[in-house]
Design an enzyme around this catalytic site. Structure first.
Site, PDB file in Angstrom:
ATOM      1  N   LYS A 180       5.710  17.446  19.555  1.00 19.66           N
ATOM      2  CA  LYS A 180       5.724  16.441  20.623  1.00 19.66           C
ATOM      3  C   LYS A 180       6.366  17.000  21.893  1.00 19.66           C
ATOM      4  CE  LYS A 180       6.142  11.848  22.221  1.00 19.66           C
ATOM      5  NZ  LYS A 180       6.261  10.423  21.971  1.00 19.66           N
TER       6      LYS A 180
ATOM      7  N   LYS B 100       8.698   7.762  27.409  1.00 20.77           N
ATOM      8  CA  LYS B 100       7.967   6.512  27.654  1.00 20.77           C
ATOM      9  C   LYS B 100       8.853   5.355  27.226  1.00 20.77           C
ATOM     10  CE  LYS B 100       3.112   7.782  27.190  1.00 20.77           C
ATOM     11  NZ  LYS B 100       1.865   7.489  26.446  1.00 20.77           N
TER      12      LYS B 100
ATOM     13  N   HIS C 282       2.782  -0.779  13.162  1.00 21.10           N
ATOM     14  CA  HIS C 282       2.082   0.152  14.050  1.00 21.10           C
ATOM     15  C   HIS C 282       1.598   1.396  13.286  1.00 21.10           C
ATOM     16  CE1 HIS C 282       1.192   2.552  17.588  1.00 21.10           C
ATOM     17  NE2 HIS C 282       2.001   3.490  17.139  1.00 21.10           N
TER      18      HIS C 282
ATOM     19  N   GLU D 235       1.076  12.237  31.238  1.00 20.13           N
ATOM     20  CA  GLU D 235      -0.195  11.930  30.580  1.00 20.13           C
ATOM     21  C   GLU D 235      -1.387  11.951  31.514  1.00 20.13           C
ATOM     22  OE1 GLU D 235       0.097   9.085  27.393  1.00 20.13           O
ATOM     23  OE2 GLU D 235      -2.041   8.654  27.468  1.00 20.13           O
TER      24      GLU D 235
ATOM     25  N   HIS E 285      -4.432   0.204  17.766  1.00 18.23           N
ATOM     26  CA  HIS E 285      -4.010  -0.915  18.613  1.00 18.23           C
ATOM     27  C   HIS E 285      -4.938  -2.115  18.418  1.00 18.23           C
ATOM     28  CE1 HIS E 285      -1.826   2.060  21.491  1.00 18.23           C
ATOM     29  NE2 HIS E 285      -1.026   1.642  20.524  1.00 18.23           N
TER      30      HIS E 285
ATOM     31  N   GLU F 175       2.786   8.992  12.006  1.00 21.04           N
ATOM     32  CA  GLU F 175       2.936   9.780  13.235  1.00 21.04           C
ATOM     33  C   GLU F 175       3.220  11.250  12.894  1.00 21.04           C
ATOM     34  OE1 GLU F 175       2.166   8.238  16.007  1.00 21.04           O
ATOM     35  OE2 GLU F 175       2.768   6.134  15.830  1.00 21.04           O
TER      36      GLU F 175
ATOM     37  N   ARG G 150      18.690   1.093  39.818  1.00 21.66           N
ATOM     38  CA  ARG G 150      17.625   2.062  40.120  1.00 21.66           C
ATOM     39  C   ARG G 150      17.676   3.318  39.250  1.00 21.66           C
ATOM     40  NH1 ARG G 150      19.141   0.221  45.104  1.00 21.66           N
ATOM     41  NH2 ARG G 150      17.660  -1.292  45.917  1.00 21.66           N
TER      42      ARG G 150
ATOM     43  N   ASN H  22      -2.512  10.199  21.160  1.00 21.94           N
ATOM     44  CA  ASN H  22      -3.057   8.886  20.827  1.00 21.94           C
ATOM     45  C   ASN H  22      -4.098   8.932  19.716  1.00 21.94           C
ATOM     46  OD1 ASN H  22      -1.528   7.471  22.798  1.00 21.94           O
ATOM     47  ND2 ASN H  22      -2.862   8.336  24.353  1.00 21.94           N
TER      48      ASN H  22
ATOM     49  N   HIS I 176      -4.897   5.847  17.715  1.00 20.97           N
ATOM     50  CA  HIS I 176      -4.207   4.727  18.361  1.00 20.97           C
ATOM     51  C   HIS I 176      -5.145   3.699  18.988  1.00 20.97           C
ATOM     52  CE1 HIS I 176      -0.587   6.908  17.509  1.00 20.97           C
ATOM     53  NE2 HIS I 176       0.163   5.989  18.078  1.00 20.97           N
TER      54      HIS I 176
ATOM     55  N   ARG J  55      -1.416  15.161  26.909  1.00 21.32           N
ATOM     56  CA  ARG J  55      -0.562  14.181  26.241  1.00 21.32           C
ATOM     57  C   ARG J  55      -1.396  13.083  25.576  1.00 21.32           C
ATOM     58  NH1 ARG J  55       5.363  11.776  28.015  1.00 21.32           N
ATOM     59  NH2 ARG J  55       5.588  10.473  26.175  1.00 21.32           N
TER      60      ARG J  55
HETATM   61  N1  LIG Z   1       7.997   5.255  23.649  1.00 18.65           N
HETATM   62  C1  LIG Z   1       7.116   5.834  22.875  1.00 18.65           C
HETATM   63  O1  LIG Z   1       6.649   6.944  23.150  1.00 18.65           O
HETATM   64  C2  LIG Z   1       6.701   5.131  21.628  1.00 18.65           C
HETATM   65  C3  LIG Z   1       5.974   5.828  20.660  1.00 18.65           C
HETATM   66  C4  LIG Z   1       5.659   5.162  19.490  1.00 18.65           C
HETATM   67  C5  LIG Z   1       6.078   3.859  19.285  1.00 18.65           C
HETATM   68  N2  LIG Z   1       6.772   3.210  20.262  1.00 18.65           N
HETATM   69  C6  LIG Z   1       7.238   1.838  20.069  1.00 18.65           C
HETATM   70  O2  LIG Z   1       8.159   1.838  18.981  1.00 18.65           O
HETATM   71  C7  LIG Z   1       8.134   0.568  18.335  1.00 18.65           C
HETATM   72  C8  LIG Z   1       8.054   0.778  16.845  1.00 18.65           C
HETATM   73  O3  LIG Z   1       9.190   1.480  16.438  1.00 18.65           O
HETATM   74  P1  LIG Z   1       9.741   1.398  14.940  1.00 18.65           P
HETATM   75  O4  LIG Z   1       8.626   1.677  14.022  1.00 18.65           O
HETATM   76  O5  LIG Z   1      10.951   2.225  14.891  1.00 18.65           O
HETATM   77  O6  LIG Z   1      10.046  -0.160  14.774  1.00 18.65           O
HETATM   78  P2  LIG Z   1      11.385  -1.025  14.918  1.00 18.65           P
HETATM   79  O7  LIG Z   1      12.202  -0.575  16.030  1.00 18.65           O
HETATM   80  O8  LIG Z   1      10.940  -2.450  14.910  1.00 18.65           O
HETATM   81  O9  LIG Z   1      12.150  -0.720  13.540  1.00 18.65           O
HETATM   82  C9  LIG Z   1      11.556  -1.107  12.333  1.00 18.65           C
HETATM   83  C10 LIG Z   1      12.515  -1.967  11.492  1.00 18.65           C
HETATM   84  O10 LIG Z   1      13.495  -1.135  10.877  1.00 18.65           O
HETATM   85  C11 LIG Z   1      14.792  -1.619  11.176  1.00 18.65           C
HETATM   86  N3  LIG Z   1      15.664  -0.454  11.138  1.00 18.65           N
HETATM   87  C12 LIG Z   1      15.829   0.478  12.104  1.00 18.65           C
HETATM   88  N4  LIG Z   1      16.570   1.479  11.632  1.00 18.65           N
HETATM   89  C13 LIG Z   1      16.886   1.177  10.357  1.00 18.65           C
HETATM   90  C14 LIG Z   1      17.625   1.834   9.353  1.00 18.65           C
HETATM   91  N5  LIG Z   1      18.127   3.055   9.556  1.00 18.65           N
HETATM   92  N6  LIG Z   1      17.770   1.234   8.156  1.00 18.65           N
HETATM   93  C15 LIG Z   1      17.194   0.023   7.935  1.00 18.65           C
HETATM   94  N7  LIG Z   1      16.466  -0.636   8.828  1.00 18.65           N
HETATM   95  C16 LIG Z   1      16.325  -0.053  10.035  1.00 18.65           C
HETATM   96  C17 LIG Z   1      14.633  -2.311  12.488  1.00 18.65           C
HETATM   97  O11 LIG Z   1      15.680  -3.208  12.726  1.00 18.65           O
HETATM   98  C18 LIG Z   1      13.281  -2.990  12.299  1.00 18.65           C
HETATM   99  O12 LIG Z   1      13.429  -4.148  11.527  1.00 18.65           O
HETATM  100  C19 LIG Z   1       6.963  -0.183  18.920  1.00 18.65           C
HETATM  101  O13 LIG Z   1       7.443  -1.165  19.811  1.00 18.65           O
HETATM  102  C20 LIG Z   1       6.168   0.874  19.663  1.00 18.65           C
HETATM  103  O14 LIG Z   1       5.475   0.362  20.772  1.00 18.65           O
HETATM  104  C21 LIG Z   1       7.087   3.833  21.414  1.00 18.65           C
HETATM  105 ZN   LIG Z   2       2.149   5.576  17.617  1.00 13.34          ZN
END
Ligand SMILES: NC(=O)c1ccc[n+]([C@@H]2O[C@H](COP(=O)([O-])OP(=O)(O)OC[C@H]3O[C@@H](n4cnc5c(N)ncnc54)[C@H](O)[C@@H]3O)[C@@H](O)[C@H]2O)c1
Ligand SMILES: [Zn+2]
Length: 355
Positions: A224, A140, A262, A234, A249, A182, A118, A242, A245, A238
């Site tokens: 942020k 999030k 993304h 949100e 999306h 971003e 929990r 987006n 986005h 907040r």
């Molecule tokens: N929670 C939130 O507020 C929020 C906001 C934006 C995005 N997201 C989520 O985040 C995700 C996208 O995140 P991302 O762009 O970091 O993608 P990701 O986590 O897939 O990382 C991108 C790639 O880079 C690799 N990688 C990570 N660090 C590295 C490093 N230092 N050197 C080499 N390779 C490295 C990873 O293994 C992966 O292959 C999505 O699932 C999205 O929905 C969440």
């Molecule tokens: Zn985003």
């Protein structure tokens, strides 16, 4: 190192940004309630950065879960492996999870922390630009369902964010660009002066000048953190985060997840939002051009993929989470540096800009 605070009352936490932080045990230890620490990472990040984190936590009961790498693994089945590990090791309610990786690892680990017994503590150690400026901050967390991205999740704030800028050295260039979408977003929605700064420093940023990157990350987190502090769950401002986005999306889903990153879809989405804003008379042609130049300067696409028809794109936009009471709402630009959430546009205008 620079530190800023996300101001959320009892759930407040620090974001540390700088070089060499990953291996600094003093940044983790104040946030640990027991000796039990589970590091969650993936197959790509583990060989690069797991060892220094383990060493920083020397003397504690440190265990790890190494998940497969990729957005396609952000699923319930893969997520369950975190619980398998926690339970096999008999981790208790006062344990701490550490998310070491990009946004996928951060979202999955955060959501596991929200649910295990929990709710337990977790620390974000983001290693992509996108994770350092966006996903690690704000609480999030979640997973994808076959029917939709991020459809299962919770709000659960980390105890700390440790953003080591050295990790960006190994990041593929395409991922750097995606994160920059971003970063630019914060300028577009809230900070015209930051947008000017980004325009002047884009070449340094894209060639990974450490000081330029550290400044961009710091200012992005600051914007942020401010928006999250205003509206943690949100219900209002907040939603401005987006920008680009809803279009983005639709592009991600339309071309098939993983085809466009993304951030790439968000870059194109910001341009589309700017085109619609210009049609409403809010942006001038010159500002629209400037928007496209900024996005292109970060190595990002500036329009929808040719293979995705306007009709399909509209269909996909209609299922976005930002639809309220059947009405599509979009984040548009009143001016460069000021975003608004609005449904004050004609459906025909939208059709027109997508055509
Ligand atoms: N929670 C939130 O507020 C929020 C906001 C934006 C995005 N997201 C989520 O985040 C995700 C996208 O995140 P991302 O762009 O970091 O993608 P990701 O986590 O897939 O990382 C991108 C790639 O880079 C690799 N990688 C990570 N660090 C590295 C490093 N230092 N050197 C080499 N390779 C490295 C990873 O293994 C992966 O292959 C999505 O699932 C999205 O929905 C969440
Ligand atoms: Zn985003």
């Amino acid at each position: 190192m620079r530190t800023l605070n996300v101001d959320l009352g009892a759930r407040s936490y620090p974001i540390h940004i700088g070089s060499g932080l990953l291996a600094d045990g003093d940044l983790y230890r104040p946030h640990l309630r027991s000796l039990q620490v589970m590091i969650v990472t993936n197959e790509t990040v583990a060989p690069l950065y797991l060892e220094p984190v383990r060493q920083a936590l020397d003397g504690l009961q440190v265990r790890e879960v190494i998940l497969p790498d990729g957005e396609v693994y952000k699923t319930l089945e893969v997520w369950n492996r975190i619980f398998d590990a926690l339970l096999a090791e008999r981790f208790a309610r006062d344990c701490t999870l550490i998310a070491l990786g990009g946004g996928v690892i951060g979202d999955m680990t955060g959501f596991a922390a929200a649910c295990y017994q929990r709710g337990v503590d977790f620390i974000q150690v983001p290693t992509t630009l996108l994770a350092q400026v966006d996903s690690s901050v704000g609480g999030k967390t979640g997973l994808n369902h076959p029917a939709g991205k991020n459809m299962i999740g919770a709000f659960h704030q980390p105890r700390a964010v440790i953003a080591d800028t050295d990790t960006l050295v190994t990041l593929p260039q395409r991922e750097l660009s995606a994160g920059m979408a971003e970063v630019l977003k914060y300028g577009f929605i809230r900070d015209a002066a930051f947008l000017d700064w980004l325009e002047c420093h884009m070449t340094e940023l894209m060639s990974r000048d450490p000081e330029a990157l550290a400044h961009a990350i710091w200012r992005s987190c600051e914007v942020k953190a401010q928006i999250v502090a205003e509206d943690e769950f949100e219900s209002g401002s907040r939603a401005l985060l987006n920008l680009g986005h809803t279009f983005g999306h639709a592009i991600e889903a339309g071309v098939g997840y993983g085809e466009w990153l993304h951030g790439e879809a968000v870059g194109a989405g910001i341009c589309l939002a700017a085109v619609l804003s210009a049609r409403l008379g809010w942006l001038t042609e010159a500002e629209l051009e400037r928007t496209r130049r900024l996005i292109a300067g970060a190595g990002l696409p500036t329009g929808r993929p040719a293979a995705l028809s306007p009709e399909r794109m509209l269909e996909l936009m209609a299922v976005d989470k930002k639809v309220l009471a059947g009405q599509l709402r979009l984040v548009l630009l009143r001016q460069l540096g000021e975003a608004v959430v609005t449904s004050e546009f004609d459906r025909d205008e939208l059709n027109h800009i997508l055509a």
